[in-house]
Design an enzyme around this catalytic site. Structure first.
Site, PDB file in Angstrom:
ATOM      1  N   CYS A  87      33.501  59.362 -48.390  1.00 34.30           N
ATOM      2  CA  CYS A  87      34.041  58.636 -47.244  1.00 34.30           C
ATOM      3  C   CYS A  87      33.322  57.310 -47.049  1.00 34.30           C
ATOM      4  O   CYS A  87      32.189  57.128 -47.462  1.00 34.30           O
ATOM      5  CB  CYS A  87      33.907  59.502 -45.987  1.00 34.30           C
ATOM      6  SG  CYS A  87      32.238  60.096 -45.701  1.00 34.30           S
ATOM      7  N   ARG A 227      19.297  74.451 -45.070  1.00 35.20           N
ATOM      8  CA  ARG A 227      19.888  74.886 -43.800  1.00 35.20           C
ATOM      9  C   ARG A 227      19.416  76.301 -43.481  1.00 35.20           C
ATOM     10  O   ARG A 227      19.258  77.121 -44.385  1.00 35.20           O
ATOM     11  CB  ARG A 227      21.412  74.849 -43.881  1.00 35.20           C
ATOM     12  CG  ARG A 227      21.968  75.697 -45.001  1.00 35.20           C
ATOM     13  CD  ARG A 227      23.475  75.646 -45.081  1.00 35.20           C
ATOM     14  NE  ARG A 227      23.964  74.480 -45.772  1.00 35.20           N
ATOM     15  CZ  ARG A 227      25.217  74.377 -46.240  1.00 35.20           C
ATOM     16  NH1 ARG A 227      26.069  75.370 -46.057  1.00 35.20           N
ATOM     17  NH2 ARG A 227      25.604  73.294 -46.878  1.00 35.20           N
ATOM     18  N   GLY A 228      19.179  76.569 -42.194  1.00 34.00           N
ATOM     19  CA  GLY A 228      18.742  77.902 -41.799  1.00 34.00           C
ATOM     20  C   GLY A 228      17.460  78.296 -42.492  1.00 34.00           C
ATOM     21  O   GLY A 228      16.429  77.654 -42.361  1.00 34.00           O
TER      22      GLY A 228
END
Length: 265
Positions: A87, A227-228
């Site tokens: 993007c 993550r986590g």
């Protein structure tokens, strides 16, 4: 139901010494940081004081930069452009071959995996524009005192340029910093980290095969899926100590099968 606002992106023309370089899709905040970061990442400047002036006109969608020293416009703009994936598409003048000629990164700084997971969580909790829109990328630097600084943009590479510009303008030492990003670590993202000299780059998602190859060659530690209590360490620079799970699962990466990747979960 919670309603989020839509993220913004605008076409903005970058003009250097009177020559229009390209039009970029950008989110209109921290544009001065982006300008410094992008020009540094692409080799137009080597230090913040190489820029004599910047004039940003948001209404006209333009950034006019005057460099303190002349450069060969024809030689620069005749180079092949490589359009970045994802993007907020951008453009880079560096090929993978060019990036391999960058200086290898040196740093004796080490980090515990639990510390990086904690900082990644702080990054997520303090990403204001992502929390407002659900559609922004972010980049974050963690300094040696544990302080975090965040920049956001519609494009993941734009966010990284913004955080590099912040570091450059404030004279931060790259070998004592960690770069965290929300986006995929592709070769152009790795090249930006390498150009500035970040020894560790972590992402909440994956790294590409080409980025891993470059990272190993340039001595940069790359951690994905941060993550986590989960992480995947793609490289073996010895800068990350696993204090979360003492027995990692060794998995074969898509890189060819001869170098296992440590996956912690």
């Amino acid at each position: 139901m919670n309603h989020k606002s839509c993220p913004d992106e605008y076409p903005i023309s970058l003009v250097i010494n009177g020559y229009e370089m390209a039009v970029f899709q950008l989110t209109k905040f921290d544009l001065e940081d982006w300008t410094y970061g992008y020009l540094f990442s692409e080799g137009f400047i080597q230090a913040a004081n190489d820029i004599e002036s910047i004039v940003i006109n948001e209404d006209m969608g333009s950034i006019h930069v005057t460099l303190s020293a002349a450069f060969d416009e024809e030689q620069v703009f005749s180079k092949k452009k490589h359009y970045t994936a994802g993007c907020g598409r951008g453009v880079t003048f560096f090929s993978m071959t060019d990036v391999k000629n960058f200086d290898k990164v040196t740093s004796n700084q080490t980090y515990q995996l639990s510390y990086l997971l904690k900082k990644r969580s702080e990054f997520a909790q303090n990403s204001r524009f992502y929390l407002e829109t659900g559609g922004m990328h972010g980049a974050c630097i963690v300094d040696e005192e544990g302080n975090i600084t965040i920049r956001e943009d519609i494009g993941r590479h734009n966010a990284v340029d913004k955080i590099i510009g912040h570091a450059l303008r404030n004279g931060l030492r790259p070998n004592r910093l960690v770069l965290l990003t929300t986006g995929r670590v592709s070769y152009e993202m790795l090249s930006k980290a390498a150009k500035f000299g970040f020894p560790v780059i972590g992402s909440r998602t994956a790294a590409t095969k080409q980025a891993i190859q470059l990272a190993r060659y340039l001595n940069i530690e790359v951690i994905g899926y941060l993550r986590g209590k989960m992480a995947m360490i793609y490289t073996a620079a010895g800068r990350v100590e696993n204090d979360v799970n003492p027995e990692p699962l060794l998995e074969r990466c898509f890189e060819g099968g001869n170098q296992p990747v440590e996956l912690y979960r």
